[in-house]
Design a protein around this motif. Structure first.
Motif, PDB file in Angstrom:
ATOM      1  N   HIS A  39       0.809  -1.234   0.000  1.00 26.75           N
ATOM      2  CA  HIS A  39       0.000   0.000   0.000  1.00 26.75           C
ATOM      3  C   HIS A  39       0.840   1.281   0.000  1.00 26.75           C
ATOM      4  O   HIS A  39       0.363   2.329   0.419  1.00 26.75           O
ATOM      5  N   THR A  40       2.101   1.174  -0.397  1.00 27.27           N
ATOM      6  CA  THR A  40       2.955   2.366  -0.492  1.00 27.27           C
ATOM      7  C   THR A  40       3.398   2.552  -1.945  1.00 27.27           C
ATOM      8  O   THR A  40       3.222   1.655  -2.774  1.00 27.27           O
ATOM      9  N   PRO A  41       4.007   3.697  -2.259  1.00 30.84           N
ATOM     10  CA  PRO A  41       4.521   3.896  -3.615  1.00 30.84           C
ATOM     11  C   PRO A  41       5.581   2.862  -4.000  1.00 30.84           C
ATOM     12  O   PRO A  41       5.920   2.710  -5.172  1.00 30.84           O
ATOM     13  N   ASP A  42       6.110   2.151  -3.014  1.00 33.08           N
ATOM     14  CA  ASP A  42       7.201   1.209  -3.245  1.00 33.08           C
ATOM     15  C   ASP A  42       6.733  -0.203  -3.614  1.00 33.08           C
ATOM     16  O   ASP A  42       7.560  -1.093  -3.757  1.00 33.08           O
ATOM     17  N   ASP A  43       5.424  -0.414  -3.746  1.00 32.28           N
ATOM     18  CA  ASP A  43       4.942  -1.737  -4.160  1.00 32.28           C
ATOM     19  C   ASP A  43       5.051  -1.843  -5.678  1.00 32.28           C
ATOM     20  O   ASP A  43       4.116  -1.556  -6.419  1.00 32.28           O
ATOM     21  N   THR A  44       6.241  -2.247  -6.117  1.00 32.60           N
ATOM     22  CA  THR A  44       6.555  -2.275  -7.551  1.00 32.60           C
ATOM     23  C   THR A  44       7.187  -3.618  -7.922  1.00 32.60           C
ATOM     24  O   THR A  44       7.612  -4.385  -7.047  1.00 32.60           O
ATOM     25  N   PHE A  45       7.257  -3.891  -9.209  1.00 29.05           N
ATOM     26  CA  PHE A  45       7.618  -5.214  -9.714  1.00 29.05           C
ATOM     27  C   PHE A  45       8.993  -5.714  -9.240  1.00 29.05           C
ATOM     28  O   PHE A  45       9.191  -6.908  -9.024  1.00 29.05           O
ATOM     29  N   ASP A  46       9.932  -4.790  -9.079  1.00 32.66           N
ATOM     30  CA  ASP A  46      11.293  -5.185  -8.686  1.00 32.66           C
ATOM     31  C   ASP A  46      11.326  -5.852  -7.304  1.00 32.66           C
ATOM     32  O   ASP A  46      12.325  -6.477  -6.944  1.00 32.66           O
ATOM     33  N   LYS A  47      10.257  -5.726  -6.507  1.00 23.33           N
ATOM     34  CA  LYS A  47      10.240  -6.314  -5.163  1.00 23.33           C
ATOM     35  C   LYS A  47       9.928  -7.803  -5.197  1.00 23.33           C
ATOM     36  O   LYS A  47      10.000  -8.471  -4.165  1.00 23.33           O
ATOM     37  N   ILE A  48       9.559  -8.333  -6.352  1.00 23.38           N
ATOM     38  CA  ILE A  48       9.229  -9.756  -6.445  1.00 23.38           C
ATOM     39  C   ILE A  48      10.503 -10.566  -6.681  1.00 23.38           C
ATOM     40  O   ILE A  48      11.249 -10.297  -7.625  1.00 23.38           O
ATOM     41  N   ASP A  49      10.735 -11.537  -5.802  1.00 25.78           N
ATOM     42  CA  ASP A  49      11.869 -12.448  -5.954  1.00 25.78           C
ATOM     43  C   ASP A  49      11.393 -13.611  -6.833  1.00 25.78           C
ATOM     44  O   ASP A  49      10.545 -14.391  -6.407  1.00 25.78           O
ATOM     45  N   PRO A  50      11.954 -13.718  -8.058  1.00 26.98           N
ATOM     46  CA  PRO A  50      11.438 -14.729  -8.991  1.00 26.98           C
ATOM     47  C   PRO A  50      11.482 -16.149  -8.424  1.00 26.98           C
ATOM     48  O   PRO A  50      10.573 -16.948  -8.658  1.00 26.98           O
ATOM     49  N   GLU A  51      12.518 -16.451  -7.665  1.00 21.37           N
ATOM     50  CA  GLU A  51      12.642 -17.819  -7.138  1.00 21.37           C
ATOM     51  C   GLU A  51      11.525 -18.126  -6.128  1.00 21.37           C
ATOM     52  O   GLU A  51      10.906 -19.185  -6.159  1.00 21.37           O
ATOM     53  N   ALA A  52      11.284 -17.182  -5.245  1.00 18.75           N
ATOM     54  CA  ALA A  52      10.205 -17.365  -4.267  1.00 18.75           C
ATOM     55  C   ALA A  52       8.851 -17.410  -4.974  1.00 18.75           C
ATOM     56  O   ALA A  52       7.971 -18.205  -4.626  1.00 18.75           O
ATOM     57  N   PHE A  53       8.704 -16.570  -5.978  1.00 22.01           N
ATOM     58  CA  PHE A  53       7.455 -16.540  -6.748  1.00 22.01           C
ATOM     59  C   PHE A  53       7.191 -17.917  -7.369  1.00 22.01           C
ATOM     60  O   PHE A  53       6.081 -18.446  -7.295  1.00 22.01           O
ATOM     61  N   ARG A  54       8.222 -18.494  -7.967  1.00 18.39           N
ATOM     62  CA  ARG A  54       8.042 -19.792  -8.643  1.00 18.39           C
ATOM     63  C   ARG A  54       7.728 -20.900  -7.644  1.00 18.39           C
ATOM     64  O   ARG A  54       7.008 -21.845  -7.962  1.00 18.39           O
ATOM     65  N   GLN A  55       8.277 -20.805  -6.431  1.00 19.61           N
ATOM     66  CA  GLN A  55       7.905 -21.791  -5.409  1.00 19.61           C
ATOM     67  C   GLN A  55       6.413 -21.703  -5.122  1.00 19.61           C
ATOM     68  O   GLN A  55       5.733 -22.711  -4.925  1.00 19.61           O
ATOM     69  N   ASN A  56       5.873 -20.480  -5.122  1.00 21.13           N
ATOM     70  CA  ASN A  56       4.424 -20.295  -4.949  1.00 21.13           C
ATOM     71  C   ASN A  56       3.643 -20.966  -6.083  1.00 21.13           C
ATOM     72  O   ASN A  56       2.640 -21.638  -5.849  1.00 21.13           O
ATOM     73  N   VAL A  57       4.110 -20.754  -7.307  1.00 20.95           N
ATOM     74  CA  VAL A  57       3.423 -21.368  -8.460  1.00 20.95           C
ATOM     75  C   VAL A  57       3.424 -22.888  -8.302  1.00 20.95           C
ATOM     76  O   VAL A  57       2.415 -23.561  -8.552  1.00 20.95           O
ATOM     77  N   ALA A  58       4.549 -23.432  -7.841  1.00 23.11           N
ATOM     78  CA  ALA A  58       4.659 -24.882  -7.665  1.00 23.11           C
ATOM     79  C   ALA A  58       3.660 -25.394  -6.623  1.00 23.11           C
ATOM     80  O   ALA A  58       2.987 -26.415  -6.830  1.00 23.11           O
ATOM     81  N   VAL A  59       3.562 -24.682  -5.515  1.00 27.11           N
ATOM     82  CA  VAL A  59       2.626 -25.112  -4.461  1.00 27.11           C
ATOM     83  C   VAL A  59       1.186 -25.056  -4.979  1.00 27.11           C
ATOM     84  O   VAL A  59       0.418 -26.012  -4.816  1.00 27.11           O
ATOM     85  N   TYR A  60       0.834 -23.960  -5.636  1.00 24.03           N
ATOM     86  CA  TYR A  60      -0.538 -23.832  -6.151  1.00 24.03           C
ATOM     87  C   TYR A  60      -0.829 -24.887  -7.212  1.00 24.03           C
ATOM     88  O   TYR A  60      -1.923 -25.480  -7.240  1.00 24.03           O
ATOM     89  N   ALA A  61       0.125 -25.113  -8.117  1.00 26.14           N
ATOM     90  CA  ALA A  61      -0.097 -26.123  -9.164  1.00 26.14           C
ATOM     91  C   ALA A  61      -0.311 -27.494  -8.531  1.00 26.14           C
ATOM     92  O   ALA A  61      -1.208 -28.245  -8.940  1.00 26.14           O
TER      93      ALA A  61
END
Ligand code: ZN
Ligand code: ZN
Length: 474
Positions: free
Chosen positions: A428-450
């Motif tokens: 909820h701040t101006p700093d919520d931007t794409f660069d804050k996403i860690d691709p490796e952690a993101f992909r672990q999320n995709v794996a769990v959901y899949a």
């Protein structure tokens, strides 16, 4: 799986002893489902689709406040993106919401120590007169302290609540912080105040205020209300230590009773159990200060990425997987309530629901909210997720804001809990931007959901609390 069988056997025995329904299943995955799940996890750890979805959404649309033309553009964008990914039955389910947006916001200490303060209006704030209102500040440590103040003791004043939020892995500090954000204006108005300021919700030390909703009926709350950045809350407190402080607060807003919003929905069509739904969701809208990458572009990328992997399998899953990108979550869960209204007749066809709305940190715990007889199915899911670093959670999952209404209606939910230690540094701040996403952690999320989505879709297991009427086991 031998150990699971053993536990399931004990549970089944206990169920008989206490006279509970004796339809507990001895759960296990067939070799085919186990192998496909392993493959999905391996593919998810190389995911490009989900991450690209967030990058494109946050780059091409950017911020997308509920009810705004930007959110409308996000719906069109998402429809196109989901169609290009070849999902089935891609559509928008429309509804309207009371709309609010900021048009100007500033605050300035006046008098001998004159200086600007960094603020942002809270969603639903009323406007001040053009040029601002001017009033003395009265500081409170907590919302409770403000509520305990004498009636009319704040006549003509600005109430300032300086309550801090602390970091936790599960984000539990947020609940208390939200009470302050939501309740400040009402409590201050009751004491005669003309406006309300709060220390920003959030855990970052930067000079960035944190926006968010407040209690309101229709588009507007009780008073002009804004959040000071953390350093500005400190500054205001130091100034108050030195004597009375007078502030000019200038907020402009636009609002409407009914503005268009909608839920964007796409499906992976099921086969023999096609009318049964596994719902995985996120919210498409965001606050207006950042680009809504962690909240909740990431959640949308995670569920879209997971569903796409299942859609690309050689055979359709047995149950239908429904991806729901909810509209207007931030401004009052309007998409969630619209979905429940529009699908009230077939909620009993929703066999499982999950929502990703806590950033993109690694999933560290998997909670379920299943019937007692389905605990062994939860155990199977947890075993499958263990190699991804996910620990076993309890059976008291809340699910998430947008699927809370489904859980209360009896739909089984899971909470794949993400590590939220840094979530409120950006949220909820101006700093919520794409660069804050860690691709490796993101992909672990995709794996769990899949993994859990596929297991739920393909086994046909019944996770509900009441005795199943039509379901068998795998
Ligand atoms: Zn969110
Ligand atoms: Zn949010």
């Amino acid at each position: 799986m031998r150990q699971i069988r053993h536990i399931a056997g004990i549970l089944a025995g206990m169920a008989i002893l206490v006279g509970a329904p004796s339809f507990a299943q001895d759960a296990d995955l067939s070799p085919e489902i186990a192998a496909t799940t392993d493959q999905l996890i391996a593919d998810a750890l190389l995911d490009e689709v989900g991450l690209q979805f967030v990058e494109d959404l946050t780059t091409e649309v950017g911020a997308r406040l509920g009810g705004s033309p930007d959110e409308a553009r996000a719906r069109v964008w998402a429809m196109n993106a989901l169609k290009e990914l070849n999902f089935d039955r891609t559509r928008v389910e429309d509804f309207t919401i009371p709309y609010w947006a900021r048009t100007r916001e500033s605050a300035r200490v006046i008098g001998a120590n004159a200086q600007d303060l960094v603020i942002t209006a809270l969603g639903g704030s009323r406007a001040t007169p053009e040029g601002g209102l001017e009033a003395d500040i009265v500081r409170f440590e907590t919302l409770s302290d403000l509520k305990a103040a004498d009636a009319d003791s704040l006549a003509g004043k600005i109430a300032f609540i300086d309550e801090r939020m602390y970091k936790t892995q599960d984000g539990s500090g947020y609940g208390l912080a939200v009470r302050k954000r939501g309740g400040c204006a009402n409590a201050a108005a009751e004491k005669g105040a003309v406006a309300c300021l709060i220390r920003s919700v959030g855990t970052q030390p930067h000079r960035m205020p944190h926006t968010g909703g407040m209690f309101r009926e229709g588009a507007l709350g009780a008073l002009p209300a804004a959040a000071l950045s953390g350093p500005d809350a400190d500054q205001l407190t130091r100034l108050l230590d030195r004597g009375p402080v007078r502030v000019n607060l200038d907020i402009g807003v636009e609002y409407a009773d009914a503005a268009p919003s909608g839920n964007v929905i796409a499906e992976v069509e099921g086969s023999d159990l096609e009318d049964e739904i596994i719902l995985i969701g996120c919210h498409l809208d965001s606050w207006d200060l950042g680009t809504g990458a962690l909240d909740d572009g990431a959640g949308c990328g995670i569920v879209v990425g997971a569903a796409k992997l299942i859609a690309d399998l050689p055979e359709k899953p047995r149950r239908t997987i429904r991806v729901v990108l909810y509209g207007s979550e931030e401004v009052g869960l309007f998409g969630a309530n619209a979905y429940a209204r529009q699908h009230g007749d077939d909620l009993d066809k929703h066999m499982l629901a999950a929502e990703s709305d806590f950033g993109a940190g690694r999933i560290w715990r998997f909670q379920t909210n299943f019937g007692e007889a389905a605990i062994s199915y939860a155990d199977v899911m947890k075993q499958v997720l263990t190699p991804l670093g996910v620990s076993e959670g309890d059976n008291a999952a809340g699910g998430g804001p947008d699927i809370g209404v489904l859980r209360r209606a009896g739909v089984p939910v899971v909470t794949p809990a993400q590590d939220g230690r840094d979530y409120f540094d950006y949220h909820h701040t101006p700093d919520d931007t794409f660069d804050k996403i860690d691709p490796e952690a993101f992909r672990q999320n995709v794996a769990v959901y899949a993994a859990f989505t596929y297991i739920a879709a393909q086994t046909g297991w019944d996770f509900r609390k009441s005795e199943p009427t039509s379901m068998g086991s795998d």
